[in-house]
Scaffold this motif. Structure first.
Motif, short mmCIF file in Angstrom:
data_model
loop_
_atom_site.label_atom_id
_atom_site.label_comp_id
_atom_site.label_asym_id
_atom_site.label_seq_id
_atom_site.Cartn_x
_atom_site.Cartn_y
_atom_site.Cartn_z
N TRP A 57 0.81 -1.22 0.00
CA TRP A 57 0.00 0.00 0.00
C TRP A 57 0.84 1.26 0.00
N TYR A 58 2.16 1.08 -0.07
CA TYR A 58 3.06 2.24 -0.07
C TYR A 58 2.79 3.13 -1.27
N SER A 59 2.57 2.53 -2.44
CA SER A 59 2.28 3.28 -3.65
C SER A 59 1.69 2.35 -4.70
N GLN A 60 0.80 2.89 -5.53
CA GLN A 60 0.20 2.10 -6.61
C GLN A 60 0.73 2.61 -7.95
N ASN A 61 0.79 1.73 -8.92
CA ASN A 61 1.44 2.08 -10.19
C ASN A 61 0.70 3.16 -10.96
N VAL A 62 1.41 3.76 -11.89
CA VAL A 62 0.93 4.93 -12.63
C VAL A 62 -0.28 4.64 -13.51
N VAL A 63 -0.48 3.37 -13.87
CA VAL A 63 -1.63 3.03 -14.70
C VAL A 63 -2.93 3.28 -13.93
N PHE A 64 -2.90 3.11 -12.61
CA PHE A 64 -4.07 3.44 -11.79
C PHE A 64 -4.37 4.94 -11.87
N THR A 65 -3.31 5.75 -11.91
CA THR A 65 -3.50 7.20 -12.07
C THR A 65 -4.13 7.52 -13.41
N LEU A 66 -3.63 6.88 -14.46
CA LEU A 66 -4.21 7.07 -15.79
C LEU A 66 -5.66 6.62 -15.82
N LEU A 67 -5.95 5.50 -15.16
CA LEU A 67 -7.31 4.97 -15.11
C LEU A 67 -8.24 5.94 -14.39
N LEU A 68 -7.82 6.44 -13.23
CA LEU A 68 -8.64 7.40 -12.48
C LEU A 68 -8.85 8.69 -13.28
N LEU A 71 -21.48 22.27 -10.08
CA LEU A 71 -21.38 21.60 -8.78
C LEU A 71 -20.99 20.13 -8.96
N TYR A 72 -21.68 19.45 -9.87
CA TYR A 72 -21.37 18.05 -10.14
C TYR A 72 -19.94 17.88 -10.66
N CYS A 73 -19.53 18.79 -11.53
CA CYS A 73 -18.20 18.71 -12.12
C CYS A 73 -17.10 18.87 -11.07
N VAL A 74 -17.31 19.80 -10.15
CA VAL A 74 -16.34 20.00 -9.06
C VAL A 74 -16.26 18.74 -8.19
N LEU A 75 -17.42 18.17 -7.89
CA LEU A 75 -17.47 16.97 -7.06
C LEU A 75 -16.76 15.79 -7.74
N ILE A 76 -16.98 15.65 -9.04
CA ILE A 76 -16.34 14.57 -9.79
C ILE A 76 -14.83 14.73 -9.78
N LEU A 77 -14.36 15.96 -9.99
CA LEU A 77 -12.92 16.21 -10.00
C LEU A 77 -12.32 15.96 -8.61
N LEU A 78 -13.05 16.34 -7.58
CA LEU A 78 -12.59 16.08 -6.21
C LEU A 78 -12.52 14.58 -5.93
N CYS A 79 -13.51 13.85 -6.40
CA CYS A 79 -13.53 12.40 -6.20
C CYS A 79 -12.33 11.74 -6.88
N GLY A 80 -12.05 12.16 -8.11
CA GLY A 80 -10.93 11.58 -8.85
C GLY A 80 -9.59 11.87 -8.20
N THR A 81 -9.37 13.12 -7.81
CA THR A 81 -8.09 13.50 -7.21
C THR A 81 -7.92 12.91 -5.81
N MET A 82 -8.98 12.92 -5.00
CA MET A 82 -8.88 12.40 -3.64
C MET A 82 -8.71 10.88 -3.64
N THR A 83 -9.33 10.21 -4.61
CA THR A 83 -9.15 8.75 -4.71
C THR A 83 -7.69 8.43 -5.01
N SER A 84 -7.10 9.20 -5.92
CA SER A 84 -5.68 8.98 -6.24
C SER A 84 -4.80 9.28 -5.02
N PHE A 85 -5.19 10.26 -4.23
CA PHE A 85 -4.42 10.62 -3.04
C PHE A 85 -4.47 9.51 -1.99
N PHE A 86 -5.66 9.00 -1.70
CA PHE A 86 -5.81 7.98 -0.66
C PHE A 86 -5.29 6.61 -1.10
N LEU A 87 -5.34 6.34 -2.40
CA LEU A 87 -4.78 5.09 -2.91
C LEU A 87 -3.27 5.18 -3.11
N ARG A 88 -2.74 6.41 -3.00
CA ARG A 88 -1.31 6.67 -3.17
C ARG A 88 -0.83 6.22 -4.55
#
Length: 236
Positions: free
Chosen positions: A99-110, A134-151
């Motif tokens: 869980w230290y870090s996930q590969n870059v393809v997950f970033t591309l996927l997100l 509003l929806y667009c901001v939420l979607i962008l937040l979801c994508g970026t925060m998911t990448s952050f928490f999945l590292r």
């Protein structure tokens, strides 16, 4: 703003792959902090902006986005054990956490999923601008925060860069300025500034696909990692 250039999609893929290999080679084989190491890592910063741009090119030209997403998801999952192996060799830690870090393809996927959902929302709610934004901001937040928490590799910076490539796909001047802002705000360290070299190369993209190497390209990422990791094990 479209710019006529001499670089096609195949050439950009080739540059991205070569610079990635140089970067990963430095991580495993060169002395940390040495001039050669730093120069190699600088060259490596070129690769991700090119991969992000090519991903968005795929989004706009894919005949089946669902299959595109599925292929990328499969590649991310298959590549993860190889990526963990690479990190273990780089860190040389037996108690390494996957869980230290996930590969870059997950970033591309997100990034791709974020763009796909964003595009659907814009088309569906374009007559309701407040709700749409509003929806667009939420979607962008979801994508970026998911990448952050999945590292995931490149994390928030990576997903935002993909989104920028999508948003300013038709205006490369605005794309360059937005990418520069993203690098300054979310890039990890001064070395990430050299990613602008990769963005600059996009300026010369001529809109042509070039040689079709899609299957080879999918194999490249996990294959080059396991080859470098194995060589490191044998040599070190």
């Amino acid at each position: 703003m479209a710019i006529s250039g001499k670089l096609n999609g195949f050439t950009l893929k080739l540059i991205a792959c070569i610079t990635m290999i140089i970067d990963h080679f430095a991580v495993l084989f060169l002395d940390f902090g040495s001039k050669t190491y730093m120069f190699s890592r600088i060259i490596g910063r070129i690769s991700f902006p090119l991969f992000a741009f090519l991903l968005i090119e795929g989004f706009f030209h894919s005949s089946n986005l669902k299959k595109y997403i599925i292929r990328l998801a499969i590649l991310a999952i298959i590549s993860e054990p190889f990526f963990d192996y690479f990190l273990i060799r780089a860190q040389l830690k037996e108690n390494f956490s996957v869980w230290y870090s996930q590969n870059v393809v997950f970033t591309l996927l997100l990034g791709l999923v974020t763009v796909c959902v964003y595009d659907i929302i814009v088309r569906r709610f374009h007559t309701q601008p407040v709700l749409c934004n509003l929806y667009c901001v939420l979607i962008l937040l979801c994508g970026t925060m998911t990448s952050f928490f999945l590292r995931t590799d490149y994390s928030v910076y990576g997903v935002l860069l993909i989104f920028i490539m999508y948003l300013f796909h038709k205006n490369r001047l605005w794309m360059m300025m937005a990418c520069a802002a993203n690098i300054l705000l979310f890039g990890t360290g001064m070395i990430q500034l050299f990613a602008m070299t990769g963005v600059f190369l996009i300026w010369f993209y001529n809109g042509e696909e070039g040689k079709k190497i899609q299957r080879v390209f999918y194999l490249f990422y996990p294959l080059h990692i396991v080859i470098l990791g194995t060589l490191h094990m044998l040599i070190k």
